[in-house]
Enzyme design. Sequence first.
Site, mmCIF file in Angstrom:
data_model
loop_
_atom_site.group_PDB
_atom_site.id
_atom_site.type_symbol
_atom_site.label_atom_id
_atom_site.label_comp_id
_atom_site.label_asym_id
_atom_site.label_seq_id
_atom_site.Cartn_x
_atom_site.Cartn_y
_atom_site.Cartn_z
ATOM 1 N N LYS A 1 4.663 -2.253 -1.377
ATOM 2 C CA LYS A 1 3.675 -1.333 -0.780
ATOM 3 C C LYS A 1 4.167 0.115 -0.805
ATOM 4 O O LYS A 1 5.284 0.410 -0.363
ATOM 5 C CB LYS A 1 3.395 -1.778 0.657
ATOM 6 C CG LYS A 1 2.281 -1.020 1.364
ATOM 7 C CD LYS A 1 1.979 -1.730 2.686
ATOM 8 C CE LYS A 1 0.867 -1.082 3.473
ATOM 9 N NZ LYS A 1 0.551 -1.873 4.685
ATOM 10 N N GLU B 1 -1.717 -9.890 3.289
ATOM 11 C CA GLU B 1 -0.430 -9.192 3.444
ATOM 12 C C GLU B 1 0.396 -9.940 4.497
ATOM 13 O O GLU B 1 -0.166 -10.438 5.477
ATOM 14 C CB GLU B 1 -0.748 -7.770 3.955
ATOM 15 C CG GLU B 1 0.436 -6.912 4.308
ATOM 16 C CD GLU B 1 -0.003 -5.606 5.017
ATOM 17 O OE1 GLU B 1 -0.888 -5.641 5.899
ATOM 18 O OE2 GLU B 1 0.544 -4.543 4.658
ATOM 19 N N CYS C 1 -2.970 -3.578 1.700
ATOM 20 C CA CYS C 1 -3.618 -2.994 2.884
ATOM 21 C C CYS C 1 -3.895 -1.505 2.760
ATOM 22 O O CYS C 1 -4.778 -1.100 2.036
ATOM 23 C CB CYS C 1 -2.791 -3.322 4.124
ATOM 24 S SG CYS C 1 -3.768 -3.119 5.621
#
Length: 362
Positions: free
Chosen positions: A145, A56, A216
Site C-alpha cells: 500500500k 485488506e 483501500c
Amino acid sequence: MASATKSEQPRLLTVAAAQMGPVKSLSTPRSETLDRMLQLLQQAADKNVKLLVYPELAFTTFFASYIIKDPEELAKFFEHTSPSDPYAFVNSPNIKPLIDRTNELGIDLYFGFGERLVDAAKTTDFNTAVYYSASQRRCLSKYRKVHLPGRKEPLTTPGFAQQLEKRYFTVGDLGFQAFRAPGLVEGALKAKDVDSATDPKESQGKGDPILGMLLCNDRRWAEAWRCYGLQGIELLLEGYNTTAFAPQYEGTPEWQEAEALHHHRLSSQAGSYQNACFSIHSAKAGVEDHGSLIGGSSIVDPNGHIIAEAKTKGDELVYATIDLAKCRKGKGRVFAFDDHRRTEHYGKLLEQTGVVEPRLLD
Ligand code: CDV
C-alpha cells in the site's frame, strides 16, 4: 451482462468479491476467520468464480485502528517474508489452508495481510496485497500500500476513532505494477503467437487479462489508477477497511456512513471509467471492537456502472460474469491515451506534492 463493442470477441470471466463481516477483536482466533474465508471460497466455487477478491488485512481485525504498545502483541498480526523468499507467507499455518483449498478448486485469489519483511537485522512492515494463481500454483504479484492514511501518534481523547497506519506500516516500495494472469480467459493470445514485426497495438485486448492491485485508501487517488491505466489495465482489484463513523468528525453515524459509501462509490466508478477497466472492491464491514466499517463491496464496469453490490455488512459473495472485451470501447475512444493525453502539461503532477495556490490578488 452487456455485450462488447461490435467487432470484439467476448473475453468472459466470472469474478467475485468475498466481502467479510467484522473480525470482532484483537483476540479473535485466526482459525475462526480462516474458516469464514474458506466458506466464502466454497460459495465462489459453487458459482463457478475464477477470481476471488478478499479484503485488506483479511485474516484479522483492522488492527491499525487499535493502540498496540507491546511489540510481541503487534507481531501476531504480521506474516514474515524475506528478500530471498518474498512469498514465504503461503506456507504460514495462518494462510496455507486457503492456498491448498484454492488449488483444489482452481480459483485465483487476491488477499490483503500484514507483511513483515525481515532482511538481515532490519524488519520493515507493509500493508500488503498479493495475487495467487491457482493454475500456476504460485503468487504472480505483490502490492504494498502506497497511500497510508491516518497518523503515527494516537489521538488522546477517549472514544475517538484511531487510524494508525502511518504508525504500523512503511509506505509501499513496489509502485503500481500491472501483470497478466494466465488461465482465466479462453483463447488468450500468447507472445509466441505474435510476429515480432507486428505492431504491438494489434494484440491489445487479446492477451491474458491485465490486472493491477490497490489497497483501500489508494482507490481515492487518480494518480494510482492512471499508473495502471497506462499499462492497459483491464481489471483492478482492491480490498478495504473503511471507517463508517468517527465520533471526532461532524455528522450523525448514519450521515457519516452514507457519505463514506458515497465517496467509495465515486472513487471506484470514476477510476474504472477514466481508465476503461473493470474493478472489484471487497470490504471488511460491520462493527469491530475499534469501531464500524462500511460495506458496499462491488464490481464496477468500464463505463463506471456498478454491476453487482453487497446488500449486507456480513460475509457475502458479490459476483458477476464480466466481458473484458468491453474495456476496448473506452480504451479506443475517449480514453485512447496515445491520441489524447497531453503530457507536456502534466509536469506539476511529478514536481509538486502539496498545493501551491496562485498569489493573492492586490
Ligand atoms: N484502511 C484505509 O485505508 N482506510 C481509509 C480511511 C481511513 C479513510 C480509506 O480510505 O477508506
